[in-house]
Scaffold this motif. Sequence first.
Motif, short mmCIF file in Angstrom:
data_model
loop_
_atom_site.label_atom_id
_atom_site.label_comp_id
_atom_site.label_asym_id
_atom_site.label_seq_id
_atom_site.Cartn_x
_atom_site.Cartn_y
_atom_site.Cartn_z
N GLU A 1 65.73 95.88 -114.36
CA GLU A 1 67.20 96.51 -114.55
C GLU A 1 68.19 95.56 -114.25
O GLU A 1 69.27 95.55 -114.80
N LEU A 2 67.93 94.50 -113.13
CA LEU A 2 68.97 93.59 -112.75
C LEU A 2 69.19 92.54 -113.94
O LEU A 2 70.27 92.10 -114.09
N LEU A 3 67.96 92.31 -114.60
CA LEU A 3 68.09 91.01 -115.54
C LEU A 3 68.60 91.47 -117.09
O LEU A 3 68.03 92.57 -117.59
N PRO A 4 69.68 90.83 -117.40
CA PRO A 4 70.25 91.53 -118.72
C PRO A 4 69.35 91.73 -119.81
O PRO A 4 69.47 92.42 -120.68
N ARG A 5 68.22 90.72 -119.98
CA ARG A 5 67.36 90.82 -120.80
C ARG A 5 65.90 91.26 -120.55
O ARG A 5 64.87 90.66 -121.04
#
Length: 285
Positions: A247-251
């Motif tokens: 969820e933290l990582l944009p992709r």
Amino acid sequence: MAEIELSTGTIDYEDTGGPGPVLVLLHGLLMDASLWTGPVAELAADHRCVVPTLPLGAHSHPMHPDADLSLPGLARLVAELLARLDLHDVTLVGNDTGGALVQLVVRDGAARVGRIALVSCEAFDNIPPGLTGRTLALAGALPPALFGLVMQQMRLRPMRRAPIAFGWLTARGDAATARWMQPLLRRGESCGGIRRDTVRVLRSLRPARELLLDAPAYLSSFTGPALVVWAAEDRVMPPEHGRRLAELLPRGRLVEVADTRTLIPLDQPAELAKILRNFATDPRG
């Protein structure tokens, strides 16, 4: 295995060569490059796989006495390796402590990294990780010689398979874990240096917790494709951490793998190779 002299000392690495997409695969504590033997056997036909043995306790060459073996120092060592091998647009993959190093490479800018894959690894406050990591950290508080004596117990399979050792990390990889312990268990001056290195790494784990807790500040700025692969019922690396990282990582996206413990490259090598191949070659990330 090839060797390369870096600022901290000499490390061994495997490089399968070839023109395909480059994957650099990082292992964890008390492990070496052979963690990735199974997946590399599947991936090498159409990928260039570079697999270093980092100074995390199963390495062959003692590091320089003044080497920075903290986790941030080891992340810089990974970045130095990428630069020395002139690798670009790398898919950087880490399992166990290797995944923590991937996060810290991202924190430092990840100039040569195009994609990342975090495979059941330390994250947030889970460092040292679980019962296994806490036990190792306690042992690492000992002087190197005494640490070596304590680790002699790992010659015995029942000790290696205990939850305080590798028992909760792999269901099928005891032969590999026995091999990984050999540099710590042998006698000789170089092995004393390896025990010294290992103790220094273990003592750096708790201070690294603040860096991993700060992951929301830097993982959210990584705009390349990101994959999180997690053992669905991991007892050392909490599955909710995998979901939070994705969820933290944009992709970011999450893939859970069944019938495996933390060391997915040992327990499900073919499945992990399939997942990584799809990720490394998918133009959408």
